[in-house]
Motif scaffolding. Structure first.
Motif, PDB file in Angstrom:
ATOM      1  N   THR A  60      -6.228  -0.921  -7.021  1.00 16.66           N
ATOM      2  CA  THR A  60      -6.812  -0.685  -5.704  1.00 16.66           C
ATOM      3  C   THR A  60      -8.196  -1.315  -5.601  1.00 16.66           C
ATOM      4  N   ASN A  76     -11.070   4.390   1.049  1.00 19.20           N
ATOM      5  CA  ASN A  76     -10.996   5.833   1.301  1.00 19.20           C
ATOM      6  C   ASN A  76     -10.245   6.541   0.176  1.00 19.20           C
ATOM      7  N   TRP A  77      -9.183   5.903  -0.309  1.00 17.45           N
ATOM      8  CA  TRP A  77      -8.422   6.518  -1.400  1.00 17.45           C
ATOM      9  C   TRP A  77      -9.276   6.579  -2.666  1.00 17.45           C
ATOM     10  N   SER A  79     -11.568   9.410  -2.524  1.00 15.91           N
ATOM     11  CA  SER A  79     -10.856  10.692  -2.621  1.00 15.91           C
ATOM     12  C   SER A  79     -10.489  11.070  -4.044  1.00 15.91           C
ATOM     13  N   VAL A  80     -10.362  10.074  -4.944  1.00 13.90           N
ATOM     14  CA  VAL A  80      -9.969  10.381  -6.321  1.00 13.90           C
ATOM     15  C   VAL A  80     -11.141  10.291  -7.293  1.00 13.90           C
ATOM     16  N   ALA A 120      -8.544   1.512   3.950  1.00 16.47           N
ATOM     17  CA  ALA A 120      -7.605   2.537   3.478  1.00 16.47           C
ATOM     18  C   ALA A 120      -7.714   2.691   1.968  1.00 16.47           C
ATOM     19  N   ARG A 176       0.821  -1.221   0.000  1.00 15.65           N
ATOM     20  CA  ARG A 176       0.000   0.000   0.000  1.00 15.65           C
ATOM     21  C   ARG A 176       0.848   1.261   0.000  1.00 15.65           C
ATOM     22  N   CYS A 177       0.414   2.237  -0.780  1.00 19.86           N
ATOM     23  CA  CYS A 177       1.087   3.539  -0.828  1.00 19.86           C
ATOM     24  C   CYS A 177       0.714   4.361   0.408  1.00 19.86           C
ATOM     25  N   PRO A 178       1.502   5.381   0.742  1.00 14.04           N
ATOM     26  CA  PRO A 178       1.214   6.205   1.922  1.00 14.04           C
ATOM     27  C   PRO A 178      -0.177   6.835   1.918  1.00 14.04           C
ATOM     28  N   ASP A 179      -0.728   7.113   0.720  1.00 13.57           N
ATOM     29  CA  ASP A 179      -2.045   7.747   0.665  1.00 13.57           C
ATOM     30  C   ASP A 179      -3.199   6.753   0.759  1.00 13.57           C
ATOM     31  N   GLY A 180      -2.901   5.466   0.830  1.00 13.25           N
ATOM     32  CA  GLY A 180      -3.938   4.455   1.002  1.00 13.25           C
ATOM     33  C   GLY A 180      -4.252   3.636  -0.227  1.00 13.25           C
TER      34      GLY A 180
END
Length: 347
Positions: free
Chosen positions: A216, A237-238, A241-242, A234, A194-198
């Motif tokens: 994802t 949520n990402w 957000s996109v 996580a 997983r990347c830091p942004d989720g």
């Protein structure tokens, strides 16, 4: 027709294990007339595109080659929509023919591909079959043999390792349906990418972690199936957000499209995000060819709402059906599916 090994690997690179993302943006014109949410009509249209009623093909250098991966994507779409059960049965029978199956999976000794093995295993399960006895082949045993000590499912081939987030997720989704379940290390490995942004990347361990919508969407479904809800949350949520204001999701080229939006929509509904799913579904509905379209195209889902591109129409429609229904991979089943391929009702 048996695909030769070198061409098979080249086509895998071009098309990907799950579904190739089309990165070319057609010239934009007015989008197809929006229709009511009709995943059954989309799946029915897809069934009518099967070559000889059993398979899809990909054209490379002017030559048509069988495409088992896209054919299995259609099997999933038929199950999600609950229609075209007869075409789905023929499609799976074609993929599991020894000559096609072994060209797709590898011979199991010198070459064996994790993503393809996992995808076929899952398709057999969705269709209610026994993946441990597919023409004398135990797909589950072969799939488990491809797991490395760190939990990653990898390819065994002199041509390289093409495993990625898609193959890992598909392996988890398939093994979650078995009696022994998912090896804990499999979920741990996927969660660790997983990347830091989720979000989750297609390929792990890159200098810069770049999350991908498609990867994802599949990963969060797999992580939930592996009993890792926090890691899935996580990713969800990402995705939220996109999401674009029109409900769509973009691919790596920045194009809002049916493929990425279809997978994201499926993950959102499966992950308990109904409002985000409804917005994504609305975007997909706007891409579906309605009664104002050419009769042969009605029900299909266009890639991005530009000029109708028949080179991408089959792939776009397979993943759009998943999003229109919102039926997650863990819940896909062909039980009770209608045998016929419906059409879009137009007067």
């Amino acid at each position: 027709m048996v695909v030769r090994l070198s061409r098979h690997r080249l086509l895998t690179l071009l098309c990907g294990v799950l579904t190739a993302l089309t990165l070319v943006t057609p010239t934009l014109t007015a989008p197809a007339q929006a229709v009511a949410n009709r995943p059954d009509a989309a799946a029915g249209w897809l069934a009518r595109q099967l070559v000889d009623g059993e398979r899809f093909e990909v054209v490379f250098d002017g030559v048509a080659y069988p495409d088992p991966g896209l054919t299995l994507d259609a099997v999933f779409a038929f199950a999600a929509a609950g229609v075209a059960d007869d075409p789905a049965a023929r499609a799976l029978a074609w993929v599991t023919r020894p000559d096609i199956r072994d060209g797709y999976l590898g011979d199991g000794t010198t070459e064996a591909y994790a993503g393809a093995t996992a995808k076929l295993t899952l398709a057999v399960q969705v269709r209610g079959g026994d993946p441990t006895a597919v023409g004398g082949l135990d797909l589950v045993t072969r799939l488990r043999s491809l797991q490395a000590p760190d939990g990653r499912f990898t390819d065994r081939s002199a041509y390289g390792d093409y495993s990625n987030a898609f193959s890992q997720s598909l392996a988890i989704l398939a093994l979650a349906r078995t009696a022994t379940g998912v090896p804990p290390t499999a979920g741990e490995w996927l969660a660790g990418t997983r990347c830091p942004d989720g979000g989750y990347p297609v390929l792990p361990a890159q200098p810069t972690c770049v999350p991908d919508v498609d990867a994802t969407a599949l990963a969060v479904q797999a992580l939930r199936a592996a009993g890792r809800p926090a890691d899935a949350t996580a990713g969800l949520n990402w995705l939220v957000s996109v999401q674009r204001t029109d409900g769509g999701f973009t691919n790596a080229a920045g194009t809002a499209n049916a493929n990425s939006t279809g997978l994201a929509a499926q993950a959102l509904r499966d992950g308990g995000r109904p409002l985000a799913w409804a917005r994504a579904r609305s975007f997909l509905v706007g891409l579906q060819v309605g009664c104002a379209g050419v009769p042969a195209d009605r029900g299909a889902v266009d890639f991005d709402g530009g000029t109708l591109d028949r080179d991408t129409l089959n792939r776009a429609t397979t993943q759009a059906v998943l999003g229109l229904t919102g039926v997650g991979y863990p819940r896909l089943t062909a039980v009770g599916a209608d045998p016929d391929a419906p059409t879009l009702p137009c007067r």
